[in-house]
Design a protein around this motif. Sequence first.
Motif, PDB file in Angstrom:
ATOM      1  N   ASP A  42       0.839  -1.192   0.000  1.00 38.70           N
ATOM      2  CA  ASP A  42       0.000   0.000   0.000  1.00 38.70           C
ATOM      3  C   ASP A  42       0.884   1.256   0.000  1.00 38.70           C
ATOM      4  N   GLY A  43       0.349   2.345  -0.561  1.00 36.62           N
ATOM      5  CA  GLY A  43       1.141   3.561  -0.732  1.00 36.62           C
ATOM      6  C   GLY A  43       1.792   4.061   0.544  1.00 36.62           C
ATOM      7  N   ALA A  44       1.047   4.102   1.654  1.00 36.48           N
ATOM      8  CA  ALA A  44       1.608   4.584   2.905  1.00 36.48           C
ATOM      9  C   ALA A  44       2.560   3.571   3.523  1.00 36.48           C
ATOM     10  N   ALA A  45       2.284   2.288   3.337  1.00 37.01           N
ATOM     11  CA  ALA A  45       3.143   1.244   3.898  1.00 37.01           C
ATOM     12  C   ALA A  45       4.533   1.271   3.279  1.00 37.01           C
ATOM     13  N   LEU A  46       4.646   1.792   2.071  1.00 38.67           N
ATOM     14  CA  LEU A  46       5.947   1.858   1.406  1.00 38.67           C
ATOM     15  C   LEU A  46       6.870   2.900   2.029  1.00 38.67           C
ATOM     16  N   VAL A  47       6.311   3.861   2.788  1.00 35.69           N
ATOM     17  CA  VAL A  47       7.134   4.971   3.284  1.00 35.69           C
ATOM     18  C   VAL A  47       7.097   5.140   4.796  1.00 35.69           C
ATOM     19  N   ALA A  48       6.066   4.687   5.471  1.00 33.17           N
ATOM     20  CA  ALA A  48       5.940   4.904   6.916  1.00 33.17           C
ATOM     21  C   ALA A  48       6.763   3.873   7.689  1.00 33.17           C
ATOM     22  N   ALA A  49       7.248   4.291   8.854  1.00 31.26           N
ATOM     23  CA  ALA A  49       8.074   3.392   9.673  1.00 31.26           C
ATOM     24  C   ALA A  49       7.225   2.452  10.512  1.00 31.26           C
ATOM     25  N   ASP A  50       6.070   2.918  10.964  1.00 36.23           N
ATOM     26  CA  ASP A  50       5.229   2.129  11.876  1.00 36.23           C
ATOM     27  C   ASP A  50       4.004   1.655  11.110  1.00 36.23           C
ATOM     28  N   VAL A  51       4.105   0.475  10.531  1.00 33.06           N
ATOM     29  CA  VAL A  51       3.026  -0.073   9.700  1.00 33.06           C
ATOM     30  C   VAL A  51       2.559  -1.377  10.310  1.00 33.06           C
ATOM     31  N   ARG A  52       1.253  -1.503  10.486  1.00 37.97           N
ATOM     32  CA  ARG A  52       0.654  -2.743  10.937  1.00 37.97           C
ATOM     33  C   ARG A  52      -0.208  -3.272   9.790  1.00 37.97           C
ATOM     34  N   ILE A  53      -0.127  -4.560   9.540  1.00 36.71           N
ATOM     35  CA  ILE A  53      -0.894  -5.163   8.471  1.00 36.71           C
ATOM     36  C   ILE A  53      -2.154  -5.793   9.057  1.00 36.71           C
ATOM     37  N   GLY A  54      -3.289  -5.400   8.524  1.00 39.89           N
ATOM     38  CA  GLY A  54      -4.569  -5.907   8.992  1.00 39.89           C
ATOM     39  C   GLY A  54      -5.684  -5.292   8.180  1.00 39.89           C
ATOM     40  N   HIS A  55      -6.891  -5.796   8.397  1.00 36.42           N
ATOM     41  CA  HIS A  55      -8.017  -5.308   7.601  1.00 36.42           C
ATOM     42  C   HIS A  55      -8.920  -4.436   8.468  1.00 36.42           C
ATOM     43  N   HIS A  56      -9.455  -3.379   7.859  1.00 40.49           N
ATOM     44  CA  HIS A  56     -10.277  -2.430   8.599  1.00 40.49           C
ATOM     45  C   HIS A  56     -11.611  -3.024   9.041  1.00 40.49           C
ATOM     46  N   THR A  57     -11.989  -4.183   8.522  1.00 40.47           N
ATOM     47  CA  THR A  57     -13.222  -4.838   8.968  1.00 40.47           C
ATOM     48  C   THR A  57     -12.974  -5.846  10.092  1.00 40.47           C
ATOM     49  N   ASP A  58     -11.735  -5.991  10.530  1.00 40.49           N
ATOM     50  CA  ASP A  58     -11.348  -6.955  11.566  1.00 40.49           C
ATOM     51  C   ASP A  58     -11.229  -6.222  12.892  1.00 40.49           C
TER      52      ASP A  58
END
Length: 381
Positions: A42-58
């Motif tokens: 994802d666009g922000a995940a490519l540049v941000a240092a603190d990224v969590r992977i998950g779905h917004h419906t979870d």
Amino acid sequence: MDTRTGLPVVGMVGGGQLARMTHQAAIALGQSLRVLATSPDDGAALVAADVRIGHHTDLAALREFAKGCDAVTFDHEHVPTEHIRALEAEGVKVHPGSAALLFAQDKGRMRERLAELGAPVPRWRAVRAAADIAAFAAGTGWPVIAKATRGGYDGRGVFVLRTPEAAEELVATGTPLIVEELVPLRRELAALVARSPFGQVAAYPVVETVQRDGICVEVLAPAPGLAEERALAAEQLAIDLATALGVVGLLAVELFETDAGLIVNELAMRPHNSGHWTIEGARTSQFEQHLRAVLDYPMGDTSLTAPAVVMANVLGGAPGGIGIDERLHHLFAEDPGARVHLYGKQVRPGRKIGHVTVCGDDMTSVRARAARAAQWLQEGA
């Protein structure tokens, strides 16, 4: 609070371009923007240092993501309302809150609430059967506009219906709908405001948005030829709605300008495409302003940095041709003043992959430069 810096942590649900540009604004403020992305690509995940992977419906993923955040906000409206309420019940500061965000998530509830507040809205009704659309059209005439009550954006979920048969086909899909009159508009405008929990508000100059095939292709700031009285009315309307709905953060009010006045089309409670020009074109960008608002900081200066500012969206073009890096080389050689923002997205025809902003003294020339830059990045010619 980030123990390394002593500064707040804001969590943004969604990893698209809005989160990417909010991350850029957070850097200057010394903040740590945490991003909930569905993919590391994802666009922000490519540049941000603190990224969590998950779905917004979870809900479990949202709960884990919110731990340690001073505030949680969104780069889209698609988080289930009941999940937001659950986070709020557990003490998470969510901005905008569920009670406000509902009116950006559900078009039927939005129309009901705006009508209660006396805001100017198109004639509309809820749809339970194709007969509802036919009965509505009997009073307004065909064509009419049907909208999915949830989930639409960039022209998706909006349908121009010209016949009863078309209405029957759409209703048969099972999509929850409202139906509205086809408004005879002069043009589309947008009023962008920010509001803090304290209640401070800040309004940006009203802009004109230019749509093509349901997608915004240009934003002109300030809206050319807009009478001062009408511009002030649009700003006041946005401020009044932000206050009445209890919005914290940004509120974009999309408007139709008609011969009779202004009509509210849509609401968005997050940074918005109509405000991308503010990165270079305003003293405080919409992304920094959103961070200020959700953290209850005083609002920043919203004045223009130049008499004319134009933002042109860059859409994905046909496959082939010279690469995007070479296109950038040519563009910067031709127009060093053009400011480019690419979102890190895979290119697909018609998909928003970035935008270009040009500032200057004359709207006509600035608009031509922005359009030329966007076309070059899209087509390589």
